[in-house]
Design a protein around this motif. Structure first.
Motif, PDB file in Angstrom:
ATOM      1  N   SER A  24     -24.224 -10.182 -28.729  1.00 29.13           N
ATOM      2  CA  SER A  24     -24.268  -9.641 -30.081  1.00 29.13           C
ATOM      3  C   SER A  24     -24.837  -8.225 -30.101  1.00 29.13           C
ATOM      4  CB  SER A  24     -25.157 -10.566 -30.932  1.00 29.13           C
ATOM      5  OG  SER A  24     -25.691  -9.874 -32.036  1.00 29.13           O
ATOM      6  N   ALA A  25     -24.165  -7.344 -30.841  1.00 25.89           N
ATOM      7  CA  ALA A  25     -24.701  -5.995 -31.053  1.00 25.89           C
ATOM      8  C   ALA A  25     -25.977  -6.047 -31.878  1.00 25.89           C
ATOM      9  CB  ALA A  25     -23.639  -5.127 -31.739  1.00 25.89           C
ATOM     10  N   GLY A  90     -16.866 -10.785 -45.479  1.00 27.47           N
ATOM     11  CA  GLY A  90     -17.273  -9.957 -46.609  1.00 27.47           C
ATOM     12  C   GLY A  90     -18.669 -10.198 -47.130  1.00 27.47           C
ATOM     13  N   ALA A 125     -19.568  -2.626 -42.786  1.00 24.80           N
ATOM     14  CA  ALA A 125     -20.228  -3.855 -43.265  1.00 24.80           C
ATOM     15  C   ALA A 125     -20.982  -3.608 -44.573  1.00 24.80           C
ATOM     16  CB  ALA A 125     -21.177  -4.414 -42.187  1.00 24.80           C
TER      17      ALA A 125
HETATM   18  C1  LIG Z   1     -15.706 -14.988 -38.572  1.00 24.88           C
HETATM   19  C2  LIG Z   1     -15.887 -13.500 -38.607  1.00 24.88           C
HETATM   20  C3  LIG Z   1     -15.719 -12.827 -39.800  1.00 24.88           C
HETATM   21  C4  LIG Z   1     -15.898 -11.454 -39.864  1.00 24.88           C
HETATM   22  N1  LIG Z   1     -15.749 -10.815 -41.054  1.00 24.88           N
HETATM   23  C5  LIG Z   1     -15.972  -9.490 -41.124  1.00 24.88           C
HETATM   24  C6  LIG Z   1     -15.905  -8.809 -42.371  1.00 24.88           C
HETATM   25  O1  LIG Z   1     -15.652  -9.390 -43.417  1.00 24.88           O
HETATM   26  N2  LIG Z   1     -16.128  -7.479 -42.392  1.00 24.88           N
HETATM   27  C7  LIG Z   1     -16.447  -6.786 -41.247  1.00 24.88           C
HETATM   28  O2  LIG Z   1     -16.669  -5.574 -41.308  1.00 24.88           O
HETATM   29  N3  LIG Z   1     -16.523  -7.395 -40.048  1.00 24.88           N
HETATM   30  C8  LIG Z   1     -16.291  -8.725 -39.967  1.00 24.88           C
HETATM   31  N4  LIG Z   1     -16.406  -9.365 -38.762  1.00 24.88           N
HETATM   32  C9  LIG Z   1     -16.756  -8.587 -37.576  1.00 24.88           C
HETATM   33  C10 LIG Z   1     -18.240  -8.673 -37.260  1.00 24.88           C
HETATM   34  O3  LIG Z   1     -19.026  -8.310 -38.368  1.00 24.88           O
HETATM   35  C11 LIG Z   1     -18.544  -7.715 -36.116  1.00 24.88           C
HETATM   36  O4  LIG Z   1     -17.804  -8.139 -34.988  1.00 24.88           O
HETATM   37  C12 LIG Z   1     -19.996  -7.652 -35.794  1.00 24.88           C
HETATM   38  O5  LIG Z   1     -20.215  -6.573 -34.954  1.00 24.88           O
HETATM   39  C13 LIG Z   1     -20.477  -8.861 -35.069  1.00 24.88           C
HETATM   40  O6  LIG Z   1     -21.873  -8.694 -34.843  1.00 24.88           O
HETATM   41  P1  LIG Z   1     -22.519  -9.155 -33.483  1.00 24.88           P
HETATM   42  O7  LIG Z   1     -21.928  -8.301 -32.394  1.00 24.88           O
HETATM   43  O8  LIG Z   1     -23.983  -8.879 -33.648  1.00 24.88           O
HETATM   44  O9  LIG Z   1     -22.217 -10.609 -33.274  1.00 24.88           O
HETATM   45  C14 LIG Z   1     -16.234 -10.727 -38.685  1.00 24.88           C
HETATM   46  C15 LIG Z   1     -16.412 -11.427 -37.480  1.00 24.88           C
HETATM   47  C16 LIG Z   1     -16.260 -12.789 -37.442  1.00 24.88           C
HETATM   48  C17 LIG Z   1     -16.481 -13.535 -36.133  1.00 24.88           C
END
Ligand SMILES: Cc1cc2nc3c(=O)[nH]c(=O)nc-3n(C[C@H](O)[C@H](O)[C@H](O)COP(=O)(O)O)c2cc1C
Length: 195
Positions: A24-25, A90, A125
């Protein structure tokens, strides 16, 4: 000193990743913030998010589930809290919102200085962070705007062991945790009795 355990320490800043993903980032940003915290801060990374039961008001009474007791104790001891959350569909990740719900009746975040590191590399985000602001305000937290930063972390910026190494990203994260620590100590001074 970095710790994943609860501590009685007036310099304690609790750091929480809202992502349970291994690479995770958000988690990498939280680890970097703990590493880069000012010397007078004791950082503690919260690791109990996945252990919390689903929030149920009927269960928000003694005897509380052990993970809830640990969460409330850690936040109760904290001088400030630093967050990093992804956006899912979202909004806030459900597991993270579940954690916030467990804090409300106890007032664990009430008047607690809070910052966040937004790691979104695409889209910003914005919806999740607008929701985060509203939810934290409802919980009575004190949002420290200087400690709320966007540090986009694309997958290519992560090292093989899931860390953030880029100097510019680490500098921005260091600035955010320093701003949070400063706001927390300024708040302490403001609550000292005047002589
Ligand atoms: C199920 C799911 C839904 C997501 N929905 C969105 C979203 O609505 N908007 C967005 O900008 N990114 C969305 N993402 C992308 C994640 O926010 C993005 O990959 C984020 O960097 C993940 O954080 P992490 O690396 O800490 O796990 C989604 C990812 C997943 C797995």
């Amino acid at each position: 000193m970095m710790s994943t355990e609860m501590q009685q320490d007036t310099s304690l800043i609790v750091l929480i990743s809202g992502s349970l993903r291994a690479r995770s980032a958000c988690r990498a940003a939280i680890v970097a913030a703990a590493e880069l915290a000012p010397a007078d801060v004791t950082p503690a990374i919260y690791v109990g998010l996945s252990e919390l039961p689903h929030f149920n008001p009927d269960h928000d009474c003694d005897p509380l589930p052990e993970p809830v007791i640990r969460l409330r104790k850690l936040l109760g001891d904290a001088r400030a809290v630093m967050l990093s959350i992804p956006e899912y569909a979202g909004s806030l990740p459900g597991s993270f919102k579940n954690m916030i719900d467990w804090t409300v009746s106890a007032g664990s975040l009430y008047r607690r200085p809070i910052g966040w590191i937004n790691c979104s590399a695409h889209g910003g985000a914005h919806d999740a962070h607008a929701d985060l602001r509203r939810v934290l305000e409802r919980a009575g937290a004190t949002i420290v705007d200087e400690a709320c930063v966007a540090v986009p972390v694309p997958p290519t910026a992560m090292t093989a062991d899931g860390r953030i190494a880029a100097p510019d990203m680490r500098a921005a994260i260091a600035d955010a945790i320093a701003a949070l620590a400063l706001a927390a100590s300024a708040g302490d001074e403001n609550t000292q009795p005047s002589s």
